[in-house]
Design a protein around this motif. Structure first.
Motif, PDB file in Angstrom:
ATOM      1  N   HIS A  60       0.816  -1.221   0.000  1.00 32.41           N
ATOM      2  CA  HIS A  60       0.000   0.000   0.000  1.00 32.41           C
ATOM      3  C   HIS A  60       0.848   1.270   0.000  1.00 32.41           C
ATOM      4  CE1 HIS A  60      -3.914  -1.922   0.354  1.00 32.41           C
ATOM      5  NE2 HIS A  60      -3.431  -2.710   1.287  1.00 32.41           N
ATOM      6  N   GLY A  61       1.926   1.274  -0.760  1.00 31.37           N
ATOM      7  CA  GLY A  61       2.707   2.485  -0.918  1.00 31.37           C
ATOM      8  C   GLY A  61       3.380   2.993   0.338  1.00 31.37           C
ATOM      9  N   VAL A 116       0.044  -0.952  -4.416  1.00 32.62           N
ATOM     10  CA  VAL A 116      -0.300   0.464  -4.478  1.00 32.62           C
ATOM     11  C   VAL A 116      -1.750   0.632  -4.043  1.00 32.62           C
ATOM     12  CG1 VAL A 116       1.347   0.869  -6.341  1.00 32.62           C
ATOM     13  CG2 VAL A 116      -1.028   0.309  -6.902  1.00 32.62           C
ATOM     14  N   SER A 119      -2.491   4.637  -0.344  1.00 25.37           N
ATOM     15  CA  SER A 119      -1.096   4.903   0.002  1.00 25.37           C
ATOM     16  C   SER A 119      -0.945   6.214   0.764  1.00 25.37           C
ATOM     17  CB  SER A 119      -0.249   4.986  -1.279  1.00 25.37           C
ATOM     18  OG  SER A 119      -0.402   3.840  -2.070  1.00 25.37           O
ATOM     19  N   SER A 123       3.430   8.716  -1.784  1.00 21.16           N
ATOM     20  CA  SER A 123       3.211   7.910  -2.976  1.00 21.16           C
ATOM     21  C   SER A 123       1.887   8.252  -3.650  1.00 21.16           C
ATOM     22  CB  SER A 123       3.234   6.414  -2.631  1.00 21.16           C
ATOM     23  OG  SER A 123       3.155   5.612  -3.790  1.00 21.16           O
ATOM     24  N   GLY A 124       0.821   8.356  -2.861  1.00 24.54           N
ATOM     25  CA  GLY A 124      -0.502   8.592  -3.426  1.00 24.54           C
ATOM     26  C   GLY A 124      -0.622   9.906  -4.161  1.00 24.54           C
ATOM     27  N   ASP A 128       1.165   6.865  -7.193  1.00 23.73           N
ATOM     28  CA  ASP A 128       1.947   5.682  -6.800  1.00 23.73           C
ATOM     29  C   ASP A 128       3.143   5.381  -7.695  1.00 23.73           C
ATOM     30  OD1 ASP A 128       0.886   4.640  -4.317  1.00 23.73           O
ATOM     31  OD2 ASP A 128      -0.957   4.211  -5.409  1.00 23.73           O
ATOM     32  N   GLU A 129       3.563   6.337  -8.488  1.00 22.03           N
ATOM     33  CA  GLU A 129       4.810   6.161  -9.239  1.00 22.03           C
ATOM     34  C   GLU A 129       6.006   5.911  -8.309  1.00 22.03           C
ATOM     35  OE1 GLU A 129       5.563   9.162 -12.161  1.00 22.03           O
ATOM     36  OE2 GLU A 129       3.503   9.104 -12.930  1.00 22.03           O
ATOM     37  N   THR A 131       6.122   4.273  -5.543  1.00 18.68           N
ATOM     38  CA  THR A 131       6.115   2.883  -5.077  1.00 18.68           C
ATOM     39  C   THR A 131       6.579   1.930  -6.170  1.00 18.68           C
ATOM     40  OG1 THR A 131       4.401   3.288  -3.427  1.00 18.68           O
ATOM     41  CG2 THR A 131       4.655   1.026  -4.199  1.00 18.68           C
ATOM     42  N   ILE A 132       6.147   2.165  -7.388  1.00 18.46           N
ATOM     43  CA  ILE A 132       6.611   1.313  -8.489  1.00 18.46           C
ATOM     44  C   ILE A 132       8.125   1.441  -8.633  1.00 18.46           C
ATOM     45  CG2 ILE A 132       6.478   0.869 -10.966  1.00 18.46           C
ATOM     46  CD1 ILE A 132       3.995   0.012  -9.405  1.00 18.46           C
ATOM     47  N   GLU A 149      -5.211  -2.235  -6.780  1.00 24.56           N
ATOM     48  CA  GLU A 149      -4.612  -1.898  -8.069  1.00 24.56           C
ATOM     49  C   GLU A 149      -5.644  -1.312  -9.035  1.00 24.56           C
ATOM     50  OE1 GLU A 149      -0.989  -3.353  -6.572  1.00 24.56           O
ATOM     51  OE2 GLU A 149      -2.921  -4.376  -6.392  1.00 24.56           O
ATOM     52  N   LEU A 160       0.867   2.033 -14.930  1.00 26.29           N
ATOM     53  CA  LEU A 160       1.854   1.642 -13.923  1.00 26.29           C
ATOM     54  C   LEU A 160       2.695   0.477 -14.419  1.00 26.29           C
ATOM     55  CD1 LEU A 160      -0.172   1.873 -10.568  1.00 26.29           C
ATOM     56  CD2 LEU A 160       1.430   3.534 -11.520  1.00 26.29           C
TER      57      LEU A 160
END
Length: 597
Positions: A60-61, A116, A119, A123-124, A128-129, A131-132, A149, A160
């Motif tokens: 979850h980020g 993700v 988050s 991140s949110g 969420d880039e 986190t990736i 997701e 993503l």
């Protein structure tokens, strides 16, 4: 855990300029050399090869160490005593994973969804880039999708995976496009309603020196019930067991006989301790929930199940349909644990020697060195988020936890939504808040440059990251009581979802009873007066609940709908208006629901 709806907030763009287990010698058998070979038998691969499977789920980020109870795990000692351990944070997760891989030439890292979504702001805020990017740095090999997701829909999930700038907010780094995930997202049971084909890869095969391990990824069939309708528009979610069994046959036909299922659905162990033995007194006796029936029905061709969704920790064995034990694991959530599983691969058969499979959960402790690349990543994204994240919005007198049947934080959020609803319609009577929409506690201790008790926008965002609207609907008293009964019946009977209620609404929840009878109907009162089944009440709730989410179909039948503004904005407005440095907001008593056990 349950997902909550979510069209992401529009004002998010920020300009850039601003257990390793070793194999015993008895398992190694040299393949004899044939005539004419120049290599000795000793130099050839043995029959058995240990393959290390490192896994986690429901990140979850959470790039930074989760705050409060969200960043702790419980360890139970042999004498029955317990201790609490601070855990999590990708700087530490990276170090632990890298240390675990040392000396293991055959190592795979996999995840079971919800990487993700829901988050924290770091991140949110950036879809969420970050986190990736972090998962790429963790050398994640493969993951299933989870319900989260789909928070922003299938097109955003595809972005993503494949990369590219966000269609509305653009690129956050003007010098380069977002590259996307280096690992495949698997969505075997998520198909396009028109074509009937999976929207992403259904399976993936890891290969090294003749060793092949196949992975099938699914999310829970009930994803549409816990995600906004917009997020799953045009998609169909199939049965987990049927889908896994289908693709296990496909892999077998391709000569892949060692198979792991990544399943975003889980169970509930009898103990909250991460090292609880859920095989005591017998295999799988200490775990319940949806994953048990799923595990019992997935084909024996699948050798291990990595699961998630319930945010619980377990490493169990549950018998497959042939009566043979099979490993089923979950590593809690938020990057607090990782699972280390040894899969012993038989080169002669291409299958896993199931009797040699061993698995254990390990704590992502914070007493190891931080991974410098993860520190750099967090620092870079925090600098972009800082102008938004650090803004103070209120003050609290102590930590406001998100625990219990009725949580103090749930009371606060419900009161905030009622206050906002009354500003739209003075006739508003009460507010209801879904527990799964509250993602973290409000911590009291200072973090960064803020003082103790200061609540920042970033902290509030972590609590309510879904960008729901606060809606008003008319419900009859009979409908309101039915909705309260749906907390503990129907799809919610096995795992109740207790709505958090605003001040003035009180009732008794008798957990000694079963199903809808747990709600004592004649105890349901508003401001001391019994609910009149024939009367009409003006009820505030977020847009997810107003759409009937989380099994609350009755709430979706509300009439005279008024769509309000952002729920986080309502929370911020309430805290700002009702607290100051001199008079911080008190910790709510959580005394509106009387629980009988």
């Amino acid at each position: 855990m349950s997902a909550r709806p979510h069209k992401k907030r529009a004002a998010r763009r920020i300009l850039v300029g601003a257990a390793v287990l070793s194999t015993t010698g008895a398992l190694i058998a040299a393949i004899p050399a044939t005539a004419g070979e120049t290599k000795s038998a000793a130099s050839l691969p043995g029959r058995y090869q240990d393959v290390q499977l490192l896994s986690f789920n429901d990140l979850h980020g959470n790039l930074e160490p989760p705050a409060g109870s969200s960043g702790r795990v419980t360890h139970v000692h042999e004498d029955g005593t317990t201790e609490t351990i601070n855990a999590g944070g990708v700087e530490y997760l990276a170090t632990h994973l890298r240390q675990a891989r040392e000396g293991n030439k055959y190592s795979i890292t996999a995840a079971a969804g919800d990487m993700v979504g829901a988050s924290p702001l770091i991140s949110g805020l950036f879809h969420d880039e970050p986190t990736i990017e972090a998962l790429n740095g963790l050398d994640l090999d493969v993951t299933s999708v989870g319900n989260h997701e789909f928070d922003e829909g299938a097109k955003e999930l595809a972005r993503l995976q494949n990369g590219g700038c966000h269609p509305e907010d653009g690129c956050y780094n003007d010098s380069e496009e977002f590259a996307g995930a280096n690992f495949p997202y698997l969505a075997a049971n998520v198909t396009d309603e028109k074509t009937g084909k999976p929207i992403l890869k259904p399976y993936w095969v890891w290969k090294k020196n003749g060793v092949k391990v196949g992975f099938i990824g699914v999310t829970l069939e009930g994803t549409p019930d816990i995600v906004s309708a917009e997020g799953v528009k045009g998609l169909k979610f199939g049965d987990e067991v049927e889908t896994i069994n289908k693709y296990a046959k496909v892999l077998q036909k391709q000569g892949v006989k060692s198979i792991v299922a990544l399943i975003h659905e889980g169970g509930a162990p009898a103990s909250a301790a991460y090292n609880y033995d859920c095989d005591s007194p017998g295999p799988g006796d200490g775990i319940s929930g949806p994953i048990v029936d799923i595990a019992k029905n997935i084909t024996p061709q699948v050798d291990a199940l990595v699961t998630g969704h319930t945010h619980q920790a377990y490493a169990c064995t549950i018998d497959d349909p042939a009566g043979n034990p099979r490993t089923v694991t979950s590593a809690a959530s938020f990057g607090r644990l990782y699972t280390d599983t040894t899969l012993t691969y038989d080169r002669w058969t291409g299958d896993i020697a199931r009797t040699a499979v061993k698995s254990a959960n390990h704590v992502v402790t914070r007493d190891v060195a931080k991974a410098p690349d993860m520190t750099e990543l967090i620092t870079r994204w925090k600098e972009l988020a800082a102008p938004v994240a650090s803004r103070p919005i209120g003050y609290i007198a102590g930590e406001i936890p998100n625990t219990g049947t009725e949580s103090p934080l749930g009371d606060l959020i419900a009161d905030a939504q009622l206050a906002y609803a009354k500003s739209l319609d003075p006739e508003a009577d009460l507010a209801l808040m879904n527990p799964g929409g509250i993602r973290a506690p409000l911590t009291y201790a200072a973090s960064g440059s803020e003082g103790d008790g200061v609540v920042t926008y970033g902290e509030a965002y972590t609590v309510q990251p879904f960008a729901n609207t606060v809606n008003l609907v008319d419900l009859t008293g009979a409908q309101l009581i039915t909705a309260l009964q749906q907390q503990v019946s129907g799809s919610n009977e096995a795992a109740p979802k207790i709505l958090q209620v605003s001040a003035g609404l009180t009732y008794t929840l008798d957990l000694t009873k079963t199903g809808a009878a747990r709600v004592v109907t004649d105890s349901v009162k508003l401001n001391g007066a019994a609910i009149d089944p024939a009367a009409t009440y003006r009820v505030a709730m977020n847009s997810f609940l107003a759409g009937g989410g989380d099994g609350f179909a009755e709430l979706g039948k509300g009439t005279n709908v008024l769509v309000g503004g952002d729920d986080l904005a309502a929370f911020e407005e309430y805290l700002t208006a009702n607290s100051s440095a001199a008079t911080p907001y008190p910790v709510p008593a959580a005394d509106r629901i009387t629980v009988v056990k």
